[in-house]
Design an enzyme around this catalytic site. Structure first.
Site, PDB file in Angstrom:
ATOM      1  NE  ARG A 155      25.675  28.872  31.219  1.00  0.00           N
ATOM      2  CZ  ARG A 155      24.860  28.380  30.278  1.00  0.00           C
ATOM      3  NH1 ARG A 155      25.335  27.655  29.284  1.00  0.00           N
ATOM      4  NH2 ARG A 155      23.567  28.592  30.328  1.00  0.00           N
TER       5      ARG A 155
ATOM      6  CE1 TYR B 236      40.454  43.744  45.619  1.00  0.00           C
ATOM      7  CE2 TYR B 236      38.389  43.085  44.604  1.00  0.00           C
ATOM      8  CZ  TYR B 236      39.765  43.194  44.561  1.00  0.00           C
ATOM      9  OH  TYR B 236      40.441  42.760  43.459  1.00  0.00           O
TER      10      TYR B 236
ATOM     11  CG  ASP C 172      34.347  40.523  50.950  1.00  0.00           C
ATOM     12  OD1 ASP C 172      34.875  39.503  51.428  1.00  0.00           O
ATOM     13  OD2 ASP C 172      34.782  41.104  49.937  1.00  0.00           O
TER      14      ASP C 172
ATOM     15  CE  LYS D  97      42.117  37.870  47.317  1.00  0.00           C
ATOM     16  NZ  LYS D  97      42.965  38.125  46.170  1.00  0.00           N
TER      17      LYS D  97
HETATM   18  C1  PLP Z   1      38.164  41.488  50.515  1.00  0.00           C
HETATM   19  C2  PLP Z   1      38.151  41.023  49.094  1.00  0.00           C
HETATM   20  N1  PLP Z   1      36.985  40.696  48.527  1.00  0.00           N
HETATM   21  C3  PLP Z   1      36.920  40.284  47.247  1.00  0.00           C
HETATM   22  C4  PLP Z   1      38.048  40.199  46.468  1.00  0.00           C
HETATM   23  C5  PLP Z   1      37.933  39.759  45.037  1.00  0.00           C
HETATM   24  O1  PLP Z   1      38.344  38.438  44.901  1.00  0.00           O
HETATM   25  P1  PLP Z   1      38.806  37.761  43.532  1.00  0.00           P
HETATM   26  O2  PLP Z   1      40.120  38.312  43.173  1.00  0.00           O
HETATM   27  O3  PLP Z   1      38.795  36.305  43.861  1.00  0.00           O
HETATM   28  O4  PLP Z   1      37.754  38.117  42.498  1.00  0.00           O
HETATM   29  C6  PLP Z   1      39.290  40.525  47.019  1.00  0.00           C
HETATM   30  C7  PLP Z   1      40.512  40.448  46.196  1.00  0.00           C
HETATM   31  O5  PLP Z   1      41.571  40.849  46.601  1.00  0.00           O
HETATM   32  C8  PLP Z   1      39.334  40.955  48.368  1.00  0.00           C
HETATM   33  O6  PLP Z   1      40.502  41.291  48.949  1.00  0.00           O
END
Ligand code: PLP
Length: 398
Positions: free
Chosen positions: A59, A112, A184, A209
């Site tokens: 973990r 997001y 991010d 992604k």
């Molecule tokens: C810019 C961005 N940050 C974070 C996330 C969240 O990622 P996850 O789906 O891997 O939790 C996304 C998901 O689409 C995203 O587009």
């Protein structure tokens, strides 16, 4: 060997050497949860951090995850990195590392949908306050910072409107107030943007992604200094049980080897498609930082090494026309994700950003009819043909 390598060499070689026993070049998957120790003292030394890089319970990490963490750190240029179970785990852990009950975070407006939901629904239950502000206006950030502000959080380019935030400028404000700047970097990947080099303190990624890049892994990473990452590993990821597993770590290691190649192709396709869309009479407002018409094109040239694989746009005729258009696409698939080999399309207001109330969408810079296109690795000509045939079905009905 000191790592003076360029990006693609690092993506292939950093943190990885052939297995000394088997001579296997690709990374071994170590699914073990439990590890054995020669003595109680050695076991205690690993738990209390006296032993560097050692694993003791799944973990808190495992050998395969540690390899991919080191590679991500090498690519982002961070002291350390932590692999976690999703992008949202990375975002929530990064924020919770700095925010306690009674603290406040300043967040760029256009983030997001999952980040918006975490801040507006979960964080307040634990006494964390937030302010969404236009982070391109220094005065707005300054006005929003309060004595209990403990972090600044931005996303650039933003999902889905592709608005940019000047990382260097916001980094200076964060420094002046002695608060960390968290970014991010999912849309860009370290291939196109390295925020830690220009003023950010912590970078988060949805590795779901581009980093993995094949649409078959959910994962996240947090990059930062060793002390911060250690704290996140021991006190947040471990306690919340948000670890990344060995199989997915392996898949990401595999995906990362072609990151540069893939991202180049995504960018080329996005540029061609953005230029195509801009010329179509049925389309209005194409949002792509690579277009000279993008209001922050100059900033994009300054802080990004490429313009990314996402293009957003509006179809004349609003939401209904937009939905008709995406329903008519044959090659591009309607999907919630992005950064995959396949071209994916979606309507943010009703899909990825549906947690934002309709009346607040404009405040977050998201037009109701906006369509987000994640350009895949196909031939641009075929994507254009698909868009063209979908537009033809539209022009009849507008
Ligand atoms: C810019 C961005 N940050 C974070 C996330 C969240 O990622 P996850 O789906 O891997 O939790 C996304 C998901 O689409 C995203 O587009």
């Amino acid at each position: 060997m000191t790592k003076k390598w360029n990006f693609n060499t690092k993506a292939v070689h950093s943190a990885q050497t052939p297995d000394p026993e088997t001579r296997a070049i690709s990374e071994a998957i170590v699914p073990a949860v439990a590890y054995s120790f020669e003595s109680a003292e050695a076991a205690a030394g690993v738990v209390n951090g006296a032993e560097e890089d050692s694993v003791y319970y799944g973990r808190y990490g495992n050998p395969t995850s540690h390899t991919v963490e080191k590679k991500i750190a090498a690519l982002e240029g961070s002291e350390d990195a932590l692999g976690v179970s999703s992008g949202m785990a990375a975002i929530s852990i990064a924020m919770l590392a700095f925010l306690e009950h009674g603290d406040h975070v300043v967040v760029t407006k256009d983030v997001y949908g999952g980040t918006h939901k975490f801040l507006t629904s979960l964080a307040p239950r634990f006494g964390i306050e937030y302010s969404f502000v236009d982070c391109n206006t220094a005065g707005e950030i300054e006005k929003a910072i309060k004595p209990n502000t403990k972090a600044l959080y931005i996303e650039t380019p933003s999902n889905p409107s592709l608005t940019l935030v000047d990382i260097e400028a916001v980094g200076k404000i964060a420094d002046e107030h002695n608060i960390p700047l968290i970014i991010d970097n999912t849309f860009m990947t370290p291939y196109l943007q390295r925020p830690l080099e220009i003023g950010a303190d912590v970078v988060v990624h949805s590795a779901t992604k581009y980093l993995n890049g094949h649409g078959d892994v959910i994962a996240g990473f947090i990059c930062g200094d060793k002390e911060t990452i250690d704290h996140m590993r021991q006190n947040l990821m471990g306690d919340l049980g948000q670890n990344l597993n060995a199989w997915e770590s392996y898949m990401i290691l595999r995906g990362l080897k072609t990151l540069g190649l893939r991202v180049e192709r995504h960018c080329q396709n996005a540029m061609e498609i953005a230029e195509f869309l801009e010329k179509q009479p049925e389309i209005e407002n194409v949002y792509y930082p690579g277009l000279p018409s993008h209001p922050q094109h100059e900033l994009a040239l300054k802080q990004m090494h490429g313009m990314g694989g996402i293009v957003s746009f509006e179809v004349k005729g609003g939401v209904e026309a937009g939905k008709q258009f995406i329903n008519a696409l044959e090659l591009a698939m309607i999907s919630f994700s992005l950064g995959d080999p396949e071209t994916l399309v979606q309507h943010p207001a009703s899909m990825t950003h549906s947690s934002i109330p309709e009346e607040e969408l404009a405040d977050f810079g998201i037009p109701k009819g906006l369509i987000r296109l994640s350009l895949g690795l196909e031939d641009a000509e075929d994507i254009i043909q698909d868009l063209q045939q979908a537009l033809q079905t539209l022009s009849v009905k507008i």
